[in-house]
Design a protein around this motif. Sequence first.
Motif, mmCIF file in Angstrom:
data_model
loop_
_atom_site.group_PDB
_atom_site.id
_atom_site.type_symbol
_atom_site.label_atom_id
_atom_site.label_comp_id
_atom_site.label_asym_id
_atom_site.label_seq_id
_atom_site.Cartn_x
_atom_site.Cartn_y
_atom_site.Cartn_z
ATOM 1 N N ARG A 5 0.848 -1.190 0.000
ATOM 2 C CA ARG A 5 0.000 0.000 0.000
ATOM 3 C C ARG A 5 0.881 1.236 0.000
ATOM 4 O O ARG A 5 1.629 1.498 0.942
ATOM 5 C CB ARG A 5 -0.918 0.010 1.217
ATOM 6 N N THR A 6 0.793 1.992 -1.057
ATOM 7 C CA THR A 6 1.635 3.172 -1.215
ATOM 8 C C THR A 6 0.762 4.376 -1.521
ATOM 9 O O THR A 6 -0.442 4.252 -1.757
ATOM 10 C CB THR A 6 2.651 2.960 -2.356
ATOM 11 N N ILE A 7 1.389 5.533 -1.548
ATOM 12 C CA ILE A 7 0.698 6.769 -1.866
ATOM 13 C C ILE A 7 1.488 7.488 -2.950
ATOM 14 O O ILE A 7 2.664 7.179 -3.184
ATOM 15 C CB ILE A 7 0.579 7.674 -0.616
ATOM 16 N N PRO A 8 0.874 8.453 -3.631
ATOM 17 C CA PRO A 8 1.669 9.301 -4.526
ATOM 18 C C PRO A 8 2.773 9.989 -3.718
ATOM 19 O O PRO A 8 2.615 10.270 -2.530
ATOM 20 C CB PRO A 8 0.637 10.315 -5.043
ATOM 21 N N VAL A 9 3.870 10.243 -4.373
ATOM 22 C CA VAL A 9 5.004 10.866 -3.684
ATOM 23 C C VAL A 9 4.566 12.210 -3.103
ATOM 24 O O VAL A 9 3.946 13.034 -3.794
ATOM 25 C CB VAL A 9 6.185 11.044 -4.645
ATOM 26 N N ARG A 10 4.877 12.430 -1.822
ATOM 27 C CA ARG A 10 4.471 13.664 -1.151
ATOM 28 C C ARG A 10 5.168 14.877 -1.770
ATOM 29 O O ARG A 10 6.332 14.791 -2.197
ATOM 30 C CB ARG A 10 4.786 13.579 0.342
ATOM 31 N N GLU A 14 9.886 14.543 -3.986
ATOM 32 C CA GLU A 14 10.103 13.913 -5.280
ATOM 33 C C GLU A 14 11.605 13.821 -5.580
ATOM 34 O O GLU A 14 12.425 14.452 -4.919
ATOM 35 C CB GLU A 14 9.416 14.721 -6.390
ATOM 36 N N THR A 41 7.484 3.729 -12.627
ATOM 37 C CA THR A 41 6.579 4.519 -11.802
ATOM 38 C C THR A 41 7.144 4.552 -10.387
ATOM 39 O O THR A 41 7.842 3.622 -9.954
ATOM 40 C CB THR A 41 5.172 3.919 -11.776
ATOM 41 N N GLU A 43 6.143 5.367 -6.314
ATOM 42 C CA GLU A 43 5.187 5.638 -5.251
ATOM 43 C C GLU A 43 5.957 5.701 -3.938
ATOM 44 O O GLU A 43 7.134 5.334 -3.881
ATOM 45 C CB GLU A 43 4.114 4.545 -5.222
ATOM 46 N N GLN A 44 5.293 6.148 -2.902
ATOM 47 C CA GLN A 44 5.969 6.336 -1.619
ATOM 48 C C GLN A 44 5.279 5.520 -0.540
ATOM 49 O O GLN A 44 4.052 5.411 -0.522
ATOM 50 C CB GLN A 44 5.957 7.818 -1.246
ATOM 51 N N TYR A 54 10.673 4.594 -1.087
ATOM 52 C CA TYR A 54 9.886 4.655 -2.312
ATOM 53 C C TYR A 54 9.861 3.293 -2.992
ATOM 54 O O TYR A 54 10.814 2.516 -2.888
ATOM 55 C CB TYR A 54 10.495 5.668 -3.293
#
Length: 358
Positions: A5-10, A14, A41, A43-44, A54
């Motif tokens: 489970r990741t999120i878009p880079v805060r 970046e 791609t 993700e974070q 990441y």
Amino acid sequence: MTYSRTIPVRAGEEFDVARVWAYLQEQVSDLPKDLPQDLPTVEQFPSGASNLTYLLKNGPFQAVLRRPPFGPLPPKAHDMQREAAILNRLHPHFPLAPKPYVFCADETIIGSPFYVMEYRDGVVLDDRFPDGTQPEPDLCRRISLAVVDTLADLHAVDYRAAGLTEFGHPEGFLARQVKGWIERYERAKTDDVPGVDQVTRWLAERVPVSPEPTVIHNDFKLNNMVQDAKALDRPVAVVDWEMTTIGDPLMDLAITLGYWVQADDPDGLKQMMPTVTTTPGFLTRDELVQRYAARTGRDVSQMDYYLVFAYFKLAVILQQIYVRWKRGQTQDERFATFGQRVERIIAHAAQLVKEARR
């Protein structure tokens, strides 16, 4: 919570994906052939409050990149080269330690040193079980045993044979740790916290004699383990090795206990550290200690001391993060409440000191 489970880079965290990918293609021999020509791609991973982590994905290739946090850093902290070197030597002796692919000291690539390691897919058990899982007491017991047995296995690694001697100074380790963490707290202090003087004085005056040193993870806890999604009692990885050293194994056990919340713990502690370990079937801290003693043969009669120190160390770690937020060195709003967390942990440690004196 799944490890994947990741999120878009805060925002503000970046990095130049093209430069990283070019570097990996040049330096990493383990890259699969015939990968897509596109950039990976990125993700974070949202959890964790220290190094930034990441997930890079390009076709069948998946890897984890770790770098230090932004802003001024304490001396010798967040040493990516050291962490990668430890994993490189430990992995053959303790396969749950992920294999590192490459360390990069060139800060022009992303603005700091970093390293890239293999990705182990699985589940991280934190404050809930995966959807659809029935946490029966027997499963919870087996997970508990897997945690403490994995720690015992790590402590059974011959650190000399693994070439890890240079990564620690075990002589006087515990006394040095106690002194050092008290000093760290003073440097990061922001508010007057009731009970902290009582706890630090008690710790400084009662340092026990340590057992023979071992490799210690130094942040070993349930949510730093990755479990097989199809068999939650089977670990597939242990992560976050940044504080690994050679030292007192009972300190490692105590850190695990400090994060291991029981159903009968104070409400403030349970609210601050929500975890699945309050589910019926999980071993108590005392049961974990006895299992560890049976597996290792080590004397655990001084664990009360180690546990107080573990709570204090956790409070200092949170305080060091909180002071960075208070000074505006990080904008991550998760850290705004860390001052309150420090107060709760110190209060709990002070209560344990009071009970130990009876």
